[in-house]
Design a protein around this motif. Structure first.
Motif, PDB file in Angstrom:
ATOM      1  N   HIS A  30       0.854  -1.179   0.000  1.00  0.00           N
ATOM      2  CA  HIS A  30       0.000   0.000   0.000  1.00  0.00           C
ATOM      3  C   HIS A  30       0.891   1.230   0.000  1.00  0.00           C
ATOM      4  N   GLY A  31       0.525   2.217  -0.782  1.00  0.00           N
ATOM      5  CA  GLY A  31       1.295   3.448  -0.826  1.00  0.00           C
ATOM      6  C   GLY A  31       2.534   3.305  -1.699  1.00  0.00           C
ATOM      7  N   TYR A  32       3.408   4.302  -1.593  1.00  0.00           N
ATOM      8  CA  TYR A  32       4.594   4.338  -2.433  1.00  0.00           C
ATOM      9  C   TYR A  32       5.707   5.062  -1.696  1.00  0.00           C
ATOM     10  N   ALA A  33       6.850   4.416  -1.592  1.00  0.00           N
ATOM     11  CA  ALA A  33       8.072   5.041  -1.081  1.00  0.00           C
ATOM     12  C   ALA A  33       9.139   4.833  -2.154  1.00  0.00           C
ATOM     13  N   SER A  75       3.721   0.866   2.730  1.00  0.00           N
ATOM     14  CA  SER A  75       3.525  -0.176   3.743  1.00  0.00           C
ATOM     15  C   SER A  75       3.343  -1.522   3.063  1.00  0.00           C
ATOM     16  N   ARG A  76       3.717  -2.571   3.784  1.00  0.00           N
ATOM     17  CA  ARG A  76       3.538  -3.952   3.305  1.00  0.00           C
ATOM     18  C   ARG A  76       2.748  -4.707   4.368  1.00  0.00           C
ATOM     19  N   PHE A  77       1.639  -5.325   3.947  1.00  0.00           N
ATOM     20  CA  PHE A  77       0.765  -6.049   4.859  1.00  0.00           C
ATOM     21  C   PHE A  77       0.761  -7.533   4.529  1.00  0.00           C
ATOM     22  N   LYS A  78       0.723  -8.334   5.579  1.00  0.00           N
ATOM     23  CA  LYS A  78       0.675  -9.788   5.444  1.00  0.00           C
ATOM     24  C   LYS A  78      -0.761 -10.235   5.737  1.00  0.00           C
TER      25      LYS A  78
END
Length: 152
Positions: A30-33, A75-78
């Motif tokens: 989610h999102g972007y960095a 963000s990274r979600f599991k």
């Protein structure tokens, strides 16, 4: 009789296969960095807001104090079976500008054990602006519900 036993075995194997694939861990971003490679195009003390927008895109958040900084949040979600999604990684890239709109600082923050961790920093001076905003942004770990991330 033999055909019935074979059919039952095939159905049981099919159900087992479907059950195993339903419990596969899925990761969603989610999102972007921006990556460090993309950020190499941003030169501290020379690049302007327009240069940053061309190099890495527009930010997901902008500082509230006189448009002082741009914040890129990824963000990274599991996701696993029936469990609520778990945030396993969050990175914030903060690009600060001076009053003339020239890049002053480029920093990458991570999240470890609920604390803000500076992963990399390129600064022209030692003053760090907007850290309380980053603490608030990164401090939201665990404050999400599964409904917010369910695909609709």
């Amino acid at each position: 009789m033999m055909r019935l036993a074979k059919a039952v075995r095939l159905v049981a194997m099919g159900i087992a296969l479907i059950s195993l694939t339903a419990c596969t861990t899925v990761y969603r971003n989610h999102g972007y960095a921006p990556s460090d490679l993309d950020l190499e195009k941003v030169v501290v003390g020379e690049s302007t807001r327009q240069d940053v927008a061309r190099a890495v895109g527009r930010p997901s958040s902008i500082g509230v104090l006189a448009d002082s900084g741009w914040y890129y949040v990824g963000s990274r979600f599991k996701h696993f079976a029936w469990k609520a999604p778990e945030e396993v990684e969050r990175q914030v890239v903060a690009v600060s500008f001076d009053q003339d709109g020239v890049v002053e600082n480029v920093e990458r923050f991570g999240l470890e054990d609920g604390e803000v961790i500076v992963l990399s920093r390129r600064v022209t001076d030692s003053s760090i602006k907007g850290l309380s905003f980053l603490r608030q942004l990164l401090g939201n770990i665990g404050n999400f519900s599964a409904e917010q991330f369910a695909d609709g």
